[in-house]
Design an enzyme around this catalytic site. Structure first.
Site, short mmCIF file in Angstrom:
data_model
loop_
_atom_site.label_atom_id
_atom_site.label_comp_id
_atom_site.label_asym_id
_atom_site.label_seq_id
_atom_site.Cartn_x
_atom_site.Cartn_y
_atom_site.Cartn_z
N GLU A 165 15.53 -5.92 3.83
CA GLU A 165 15.25 -5.85 5.27
C GLU A 165 15.87 -6.99 6.06
OE1 GLU A 165 11.10 -5.32 6.05
OE2 GLU A 165 11.03 -3.38 5.06
N GLU A 377 10.65 1.16 -0.37
CA GLU A 377 9.26 0.85 0.03
C GLU A 377 8.72 1.98 0.91
OE1 GLU A 377 8.47 -2.95 2.00
OE2 GLU A 377 9.85 -3.94 0.64
C1 BGP Z 1 8.16 -4.80 4.55
C2 BGP Z 1 8.46 -5.93 3.60
C3 BGP Z 1 7.43 -6.14 2.55
C4 BGP Z 1 6.01 -5.86 2.99
C5 BGP Z 1 5.88 -4.61 3.82
C6 BGP Z 1 4.52 -4.41 4.44
O1 BGP Z 1 8.71 -5.09 5.78
O2 BGP Z 1 9.68 -5.72 2.95
O3 BGP Z 1 7.63 -7.42 2.03
O4 BGP Z 1 5.40 -6.95 3.52
O5 BGP Z 1 6.83 -4.59 4.85
O6 BGP Z 1 4.42 -5.14 5.60
P1 BGP Z 1 3.10 -5.82 6.08
O7 BGP Z 1 2.64 -6.67 4.99
O8 BGP Z 1 3.49 -6.59 7.30
O9 BGP Z 1 2.15 -4.74 6.41
#
Ligand code: BGP
Length: 476
Positions: A165, A377
């Site tokens: 990201e 993800e």
């Molecule tokens: C993405 C990242 C992850 C994770 C996920 C969930 O942007 O790659 O590392 O954190 O989001 O996000 P959050 O924890 O802000 O809900």
């Protein structure tokens, strides 16, 4: 009823800083995150990843649970500071050992390791020396780090993700000040930082090939697909502007090695376009031909509506509390704004829930780039409750993932080549801006502050996903 390819990689993902803990153990250096979380007021209730869920010491237990579930791939990131405590120089053998153990443990159970080279935890030493990604010096250090990983792990790891990201760590770092280095609205630097990150990615991809590896390599992008508010042409144009600036700016460079033309013109007029040399252009183009997939992290879609010049600004408040309705509309004056989608429900953190958006983006990647896709993800952050007998009835998570998998199977049915699907996450872990209250895992981690047990408990979704994998997705 639902069909997935025979060798489909059912997976789950994590990132070093969010899961490992042991932040100062076995020679590990300080990262920008180790540093940032110590600045008062930066994270939710001052939470840190110092201990996280102690995966560093419990990786065997965690990977055994993955094996019990039948996971086909485990996506994890390597902490640069474990390999090179100060970013370059001498290799820290203890760091190599730790990741070798993780890889071996995965392979022992037939789990394909999928490695993210950079998931946001940058050696603080490189920030102190030259402000990290703000300097082009980062490119050589990143490539040196990546080449070290290829050399040591290249024979056992077949799937590599260069950057996680890039669009998010740069936006939150230089535009909204929520991630390190915590800068606000530094647009000129934001685009330059991104250009350096693109070069780092590209040169790492080229190095991988030059070293003779024929595995799979690409980047993971946080893709928020967009819909025009309605058929008013001015709203359709706002969608086009949004996509150029917020999606294709990254996707086009990874896949074509070229920046979107209209967006570049717009940034040039504003005086914030990155400096791109002829040599850079050639490197980006050469590397684009070498990537094997587009990695996509998908959480939500958005709506685009025309935004007048005196309209809403880009930096509304993000909901980091879990109290519904606290996020604000954001946009770029003169181009677009992103109002709520009235057709979709949202999570407690105001993220829209849009399974069809997953089909939509797969179709878009397939027609625009003709590349295979890895969903690196996707998942639901929620407040989970530990019930009696250590049960967690997370039916809402099952529902969320089920609908997204149906949407993915639709994309596959419509001709998209999807190689893998990784949920975020396997165990509960640290949410960068939301502490430990926002949970994503199949496995609950009891972070009870009094007992400090960090015990693992399987949620209902664990058993459900296990069956999904067993039936290769036929039984969703
Ligand atoms: C993405 C990242 C992850 C994770 C996920 C969930 O942007 O790659 O590392 O954190 O989001 O996000 P959050 O924890 O802000 O809900």
């Amino acid at each position: 009823m639902y069909k997935f390819p025979k060798d489909f990689l059912w997976g789950s993902a994590s990132a070093a800083y969010q899961i490992e803990g042991a932040y100062n153990v076995d020679g590990k250096g300080m990262s920008n995150w180790d540093h940032f979380v110590r600045i008062p007021g930066k994270t939710f209730k001052g939470t840190t990843g110092d201990i996280a869920v102690d995966h560093y010491h419990r990786y065997k237990e965690d990977i055994a649970l993955m094996a019990e579930m039948g996971l086909k791939t485990y996506r994890f990131s390597i902490a640069w500071t474990r390999i090179f405590p100060t970013g370059n120089g001498e290799i820290n053998q203890k760091g190599i050992e730790f990741y070798q153990n993780i890889i071996d443990e995965c392979l022992k159970y037939g789990i394909e390791p999928m490695v993210t080279i950079f998931h946001w935890d940058l050696p603080q030493a490189l920030v102190d020396q030259y402000n990290g990604f703000e300097s082009e010096k980062i490119v050589d250090d990143f490539v040196n780090y990546a080449k070290t990983l290829f050399k040591v792990f290249g024979k056992s790891v077949k799937y590599w993700i260069t950057l996680n990201e890039q669009n998010i760590f740069t936006s939150l770092g230089w535009l909204t000040a929520q991630h390190p280095p915590g800068k606000f609205d530094d647009q000129k630097m934001f685009y330059q930082v991104n250009h350096h990150a693109f070069l780092a990615h590209a040169k790492a991809v080229l190095a991988y090939r030059e070293m003779g590896f024929d595995g799979m390599i690409g980047a993971s992008f946080a893709y928020t697909p967009s819909y025009a508010l309605d058929c008013n042409p001015i709203n359709a144009m706002s969608k086009m502007n949004y996509d150029d600036l917020k999606n294709y700016w990254w996707l086009d460079v990874y896949a074509y090695g070229e920046y979107p033309i209209a967006a570049m013109k717009y940034l040039e007029k504003k005086g914030v376009a990155p400096v791109v040399s002829q040599e850079d252009k050639e490197i980006l183009k050469k590397a684009a031909k070498e990537i094997n997939f587009m990695g996509v992290n998908y959480y939500q879609s958005c709506v685009c509506e025309y935004n007048p010049l005196d309209g809403v600004t880009p930096y509304g408040t993000m909901n980091t509390t879990g109290k519904k309705g606290s996020a604000q509309v954001t946009g770029v004056p003169g181009l677009y704004k992103n109002p709520q989608n009235q057709y979709l429900k949202t999570t407690d953190w105001d993220w829209t829930i849009d399974p069809l958006g997953l089909t939509y983006l797969c179709r878009e990647i397939t027609s625009r780039y003709r590349l295979p896709i890895i969903i690196s993800e996707n998942g639901l952050g929620a407040f989970d409750k530990l019930e009696s007998e250590n049960k967690i009835h997370d039916i809402y998570r099952i529902e969320y993932i089920r609908e997204h998998l149906k949407a993915l199977s639709q994309a596959i049915d419509e001709g998209c080549e999807v190689l893998a699907y990784c949920t975020w996450s396997f165990t509960d872990l640290l949410s960068w801006l939301n502490g430990y209250q926002k949970r994503y895992g199949f496995v609950y981690v009891d972070r009870n502050e009094e007992t400090g047990s960090l015990s693992r408990y399987k949620k209902d979704s664990f058993y459900w996903y296990k069956e999904v994998i067993e039936t290769n997705g036929e039984k969703l």
